[in-house]
Design a protein around this motif. Structure first.
Motif, PDB file in Angstrom:
ATOM      1  N   GLN A   1      -6.824   0.184 -14.082  1.00 21.57           N
ATOM      2  CA  GLN A   1      -5.367   0.250 -14.079  1.00 21.57           C
ATOM      3  C   GLN A   1      -4.881   1.697 -14.178  1.00 21.57           C
ATOM      4  O   GLN A   1      -3.897   2.076 -13.544  1.00 21.57           O
ATOM      5  CB  GLN A   1      -4.798  -0.591 -15.219  1.00 21.57           C
ATOM      6  N   VAL A   2      -5.582   2.503 -14.960  1.00 21.31           N
ATOM      7  CA  VAL A   2      -5.253   3.930 -15.042  1.00 21.31           C
ATOM      8  C   VAL A   2      -5.467   4.583 -13.681  1.00 21.31           C
ATOM      9  O   VAL A   2      -4.642   5.394 -13.225  1.00 21.31           O
ATOM     10  CB  VAL A   2      -6.105   4.632 -16.118  1.00 21.31           C
ATOM     11  N   ARG A   3      -6.561   4.238 -13.025  1.00 23.33           N
ATOM     12  CA  ARG A   3      -6.865   4.799 -11.692  1.00 23.33           C
ATOM     13  C   ARG A   3      -5.697   4.585 -10.744  1.00 23.33           C
ATOM     14  O   ARG A   3      -5.194   5.522 -10.113  1.00 23.33           O
ATOM     15  CB  ARG A   3      -8.128   4.139 -11.119  1.00 23.33           C
ATOM     16  N   TYR A   4      -5.237   3.337 -10.634  1.00 21.42           N
ATOM     17  CA  TYR A   4      -4.199   3.024  -9.656  1.00 21.42           C
ATOM     18  C   TYR A   4      -2.820   3.461 -10.124  1.00 21.42           C
ATOM     19  O   TYR A   4      -1.948   3.751  -9.296  1.00 21.42           O
ATOM     20  CB  TYR A   4      -4.262   1.539  -9.286  1.00 21.42           C
ATOM     21  N   ALA A   5      -2.608   3.553 -11.431  1.00 26.31           N
ATOM     22  CA  ALA A   5      -1.358   4.132 -11.943  1.00 26.31           C
ATOM     23  C   ALA A   5      -1.274   5.608 -11.559  1.00 26.31           C
ATOM     24  O   ALA A   5      -0.201   6.102 -11.172  1.00 26.31           O
ATOM     25  CB  ALA A   5      -1.281   3.971 -13.457  1.00 26.31           C
ATOM     26  N   PHE A   6      -2.396   6.321 -11.641  1.00 27.05           N
ATOM     27  CA  PHE A   6      -2.438   7.731 -11.242  1.00 27.05           C
ATOM     28  C   PHE A   6      -2.222   7.869  -9.739  1.00 27.05           C
ATOM     29  O   PHE A   6      -1.544   8.795  -9.284  1.00 27.05           O
ATOM     30  CB  PHE A   6      -3.774   8.353 -11.640  1.00 27.05           C
ATOM     31  N   LEU A   7      -2.793   6.949  -8.969  1.00 27.25           N
ATOM     32  CA  LEU A   7      -2.597   6.995  -7.511  1.00 27.25           C
ATOM     33  C   LEU A   7      -1.124   6.773  -7.162  1.00 27.25           C
ATOM     34  O   LEU A   7      -0.579   7.440  -6.275  1.00 27.25           O
ATOM     35  CB  LEU A   7      -3.478   5.951  -6.832  1.00 27.25           C
TER      36      LEU A   7
END
Length: 296
Positions: free
Chosen positions: A113-119
């Motif tokens: 979720q952090v990965r895609y929030a950053f994206l």
């Protein structure tokens, strides 16, 4: 003393530019080869890199946010915003690639979720960066290309945020449900939905590359980028645009393994060319700032 100061400034700015330039290369190399690194290890390194990238951006632009001319401020802000996505994406050097199994997705749910929030955050920053850049160019010879580029990137980032939100929330919850009830496969409706988001992804990525080519043309027409640099941006972006946009015409045997789309469609990759454009804009902002300073 003034000559010595100028020499130091040039050296510091060259080092800053070199550091910013190698970040995507190192992140890509580590992101594809390193996996299962503890956040206790990569998080402090990422935070240190964030401060280094911020410092390098400030030095390269010669602190142009303090310039008296609004155009110079816009130039610095647009360049910085185009760099911001990779400030966030540099964390992927430690996170590595997304998990390959449903169970691994669920067990690393928060990290994904952090990965895609950053994206998603990177996409918003890119849109703002091109918006400010269009404002800088609107009264130049590149105005029409800037308008085309901004229209394309506005459409692209709308689809991009939708696509990344699908991965951030919907798909993750689907995987959690599958693992919780021990299903042998995903629901039947998942495949059509996956096809839909593949089309969305193709349109979004194609438009991002097209927008990059349009803005590179606008910057060249405005006299801000040299012909050689502009041609490189335009050639690479248009090549990527053609490869992705023609997806429907490739034989199924070619696309089954993701080639030739995969290298061009990794979420962070379309942001590479705008990132390097941002570096060049910061450099130009710094050059104008120093010229103004030395003329006083």
């Amino acid at each position: 003393m003034k000559v010595y100061s100028m020499h130091n400034q040039k050296l510091h700015r060259n080092i800053s530019q070199a550091y910013l330039s190698i970040v995507p290369i190192i992140v890509a190399a580590l992101g594809f080869t390193v996996n299962n690194v503890s956040y206790h290890t990569y998080l402090p390194i990422w935070i240190a890199n964030v401060f280094l990238m911020l410092a390098a951006s400030w030095i390269l632009s010669s602190g142009n946010i303090a310039a008296s001319d609004n155009d110079k401020k816009y130039l610095m802000v647009s360049g910085f915003l185009l760099i911001v996505p990779w400030i966030f994406y540099s964390i992927f050097a430690g996170m590595g690639s997304p998990p390959e199994t449903y169970a691994a997705w669920v067990s690393n749910a928060f990290e994904q979720q952090v990965r895609y929030a950053f994206l998603i955050t990177g996409g918003v920053a890119l849109l703002f960066g091109f918006a400010v850049l269009r404002e800088c160019i609107k009264n130049s010879n590149g105005a029409i290309f800037a308008l085309i580029g901004f229209t394309a990137i506005a459409l692209a980032m709308t689809l991009y945020i939708l696509d990344m939100s699908y991965w951030h929330s919907f798909l993750l919850e689907t995987f959690k449900t599958k693992e919780a009830v021990s299903l042998n496969k995903l629901p039947e409706w998942h495949k059509p939905l996956q096809k839909l988001f593949l089309v969305i992804s193709i349109v979004e990525v194609s438009l991002t590359y097209l927008a990059t080519a349009a803005f590179a043309t606008a910057l060249n027409s405005a006299g801000w980028f040299k012909n050689g640099a502009s041609r490189v941006y335009i050639a690479i972006s248009l090549l990527a645009f053609i490869v992705v946009a023609l997806f429907g015409f490739y034989p199924e045997s070619v696309t089954a393994n993701g080639f030739p789309l995969y290298p061009f469609m990794i979420p962070a990759i379309p942001f590479v060319m705008p990132y390097f454009m941002g570096i060049n804009l910061l450099k130009r902002a710094g050059n104008l700032r120093l010229k103004e300073y030395h003329e006083k």
